[in-house]
Design a protein around this motif. Structure first.
Motif, mmCIF file in Angstrom:
data_model
loop_
_atom_site.group_PDB
_atom_site.id
_atom_site.type_symbol
_atom_site.label_atom_id
_atom_site.label_comp_id
_atom_site.label_asym_id
_atom_site.label_seq_id
_atom_site.Cartn_x
_atom_site.Cartn_y
_atom_site.Cartn_z
ATOM 1 N N LEU A 39 40.011 70.229 52.622
ATOM 2 C CA LEU A 39 39.953 69.904 51.198
ATOM 3 C C LEU A 39 41.088 68.980 50.775
ATOM 4 O O LEU A 39 40.936 68.177 49.845
ATOM 5 C CB LEU A 39 39.990 71.188 50.371
ATOM 6 C CG LEU A 39 38.732 72.057 50.423
ATOM 7 C CD1 LEU A 39 38.997 73.410 49.767
ATOM 8 C CD2 LEU A 39 37.557 71.362 49.736
ATOM 9 N N ASP A 40 42.217 69.084 51.454
ATOM 10 C CA ASP A 40 43.379 68.267 51.090
ATOM 11 C C ASP A 40 43.381 66.896 51.745
ATOM 12 O O ASP A 40 44.251 66.072 51.443
ATOM 13 C CB ASP A 40 44.672 69.008 51.454
ATOM 14 C CG ASP A 40 44.939 70.207 50.543
ATOM 15 O OD1 ASP A 40 44.369 70.239 49.435
ATOM 16 O OD2 ASP A 40 45.692 71.110 50.948
ATOM 17 N N PRO A 42 41.907 63.403 51.958
ATOM 18 C CA PRO A 42 41.017 62.521 51.191
ATOM 19 C C PRO A 42 40.070 61.702 52.061
ATOM 20 O O PRO A 42 39.099 61.133 51.555
ATOM 21 C CB PRO A 42 41.999 61.616 50.425
ATOM 22 C CG PRO A 42 43.245 61.630 51.258
ATOM 23 C CD PRO A 42 43.326 62.992 51.855
ATOM 24 N N GLU A 45 34.844 64.021 53.642
ATOM 25 C CA GLU A 45 33.899 64.396 52.594
ATOM 26 C C GLU A 45 33.437 65.823 52.854
ATOM 27 O O GLU A 45 32.804 66.094 53.874
ATOM 28 C CB GLU A 45 32.699 63.453 52.581
ATOM 29 C CG GLU A 45 31.676 63.803 51.518
ATOM 30 C CD GLU A 45 30.442 62.931 51.564
ATOM 31 O OE1 GLU A 45 29.446 63.286 50.888
ATOM 32 O OE2 GLU A 45 30.441 61.915 52.295
ATOM 33 N N ARG A 70 38.772 68.397 44.142
ATOM 34 C CA ARG A 70 37.943 67.436 44.857
ATOM 35 C C ARG A 70 36.519 67.369 44.308
ATOM 36 O O ARG A 70 35.722 66.524 44.755
ATOM 37 C CB ARG A 70 37.881 67.819 46.348
ATOM 38 C CG ARG A 70 39.161 67.627 47.136
ATOM 39 C CD ARG A 70 39.429 66.154 47.434
ATOM 40 N NE ARG A 70 38.321 65.531 48.129
ATOM 41 C CZ ARG A 70 38.148 65.552 49.474
ATOM 42 N NH1 ARG A 70 39.029 66.188 50.239
ATOM 43 N NH2 ARG A 70 37.136 64.936 50.037
#
Length: 265
Positions: A39-40, A42, A45, A70
């Motif tokens: 999740l951290d 970028p 996806e 996100r």
């Protein structure tokens, strides 16, 4: 000299829409730390997070907050359902995330574009080896790496860690078994080579065609019995100083970069 066994490639029309299973689109990571790392990041996806309905407290809140930042949807499910989806009953910690793997696709779909070189994993069950092979083959420019659903370590957080994250963007091709993969490759016109310490032809002196598939067998059993009938040529890696063989991930590195060297000529 190795008999390539190459036949003319069969033309497959790529016209019909393909219904791809979620298992052939996502890499599922489980456990609080791997999910938070996904999740951290970028660059990744994340399609969704599945959180056990029993998950509460600071750890669950951290995951919910990270998903919220996100814009990733979070689904609640029973703890048992999370275990089933993760495929791991001990280390899921009540949470998983489906990360989009943009280059992952079914083998039959990939063969429509006629990739030049395909690597097939056969019976390799150690996650560290699978992860390192994914990293090496991707770095060498191999266009397809078959990771069967059965008989090979699944792409889980241990494999992702060993690949240093490359597993998310590796050109992974999915099918049921290694035997199914080599049968499909032969039907599509690919000669199939496999590594064997006793082979007279080496990865350096064998005449290899422009399109070929290569099988990596397990360190203990080698190439499996149901794959062997489809092998058209055997290759060895020269050894010195009485060394009998290499770790399968090391052997994959030698093979993949020799194929890359030849392709660059």
């Amino acid at each position: 000299m190795v008999d390539s066994g190459e036949t003319s490639p069969k033309r497959v029309e790529d016209t019909a829409p393909v219904d791809v299973s979620p298992k052939d689109k996502f890499v599922t990571v489980y456990g609080r730390k791997p999910v938070l790392e996904a999740l951290d990041d970028p660059r990744l996806e994340v399609d969704k997070v599945v959180l056990a309905d029993t998950a509460r407290g600071p750890a669950a809140r951290e995951i919910l907050d990270a998903a919220g930042r996100r814009g990733v949807r979070v689904q609640r499910a029973t703890a048992q359902r999370v275990k089933v989806l993760a495929g791991n009953g001990r280390h899921d910690q009540g949470v998983l995330a489906d990360v989009v793997a943009p280059r992952m696709r079914p083998l039959d779909v990939a063969l429509r574009s006629h990739p030049r070189h395909v690597l097939v994993l056969d019976g390799i069950t150690t996650p560290a080896n699978v992860g390192m092979i994914l990293r090496t083959a991707t770095a060498a420019g191999i266009e397809g790496i078959v990771v069967p659903r059965r008989g090979v370590a699944s792409i889980d957080p241990l494999v992702v860690k060993a690949s240093a994250g490359v597993a998310f963007r590796a050109p992974v091709l999915k099918c049921a078994t290694a035997a199914e993969a080599v049968e499909a490759l032969r039907a599509a016109g690919y000669p199939v080579y496999a590594l064997d310490a006793g082979a007279r032809s080496t990865v350096y002196d064998a005449e290899l065609p422009g399109r070929a598939a290569f099988v990596l067998g397990s360190e203990t059993a080698g190439v499996s019995d149901d794959v062997r009938p489809h092998v058209t040529g055997w290759l060895s890696i020269p050894m010195a100083a009485g060394v009998e063989s290499l770790n399968v991930a090391s052997a994959a590195a030698v093979l993949c970069f020799e194929v890359a060297r030849r392709s660059a000529q």
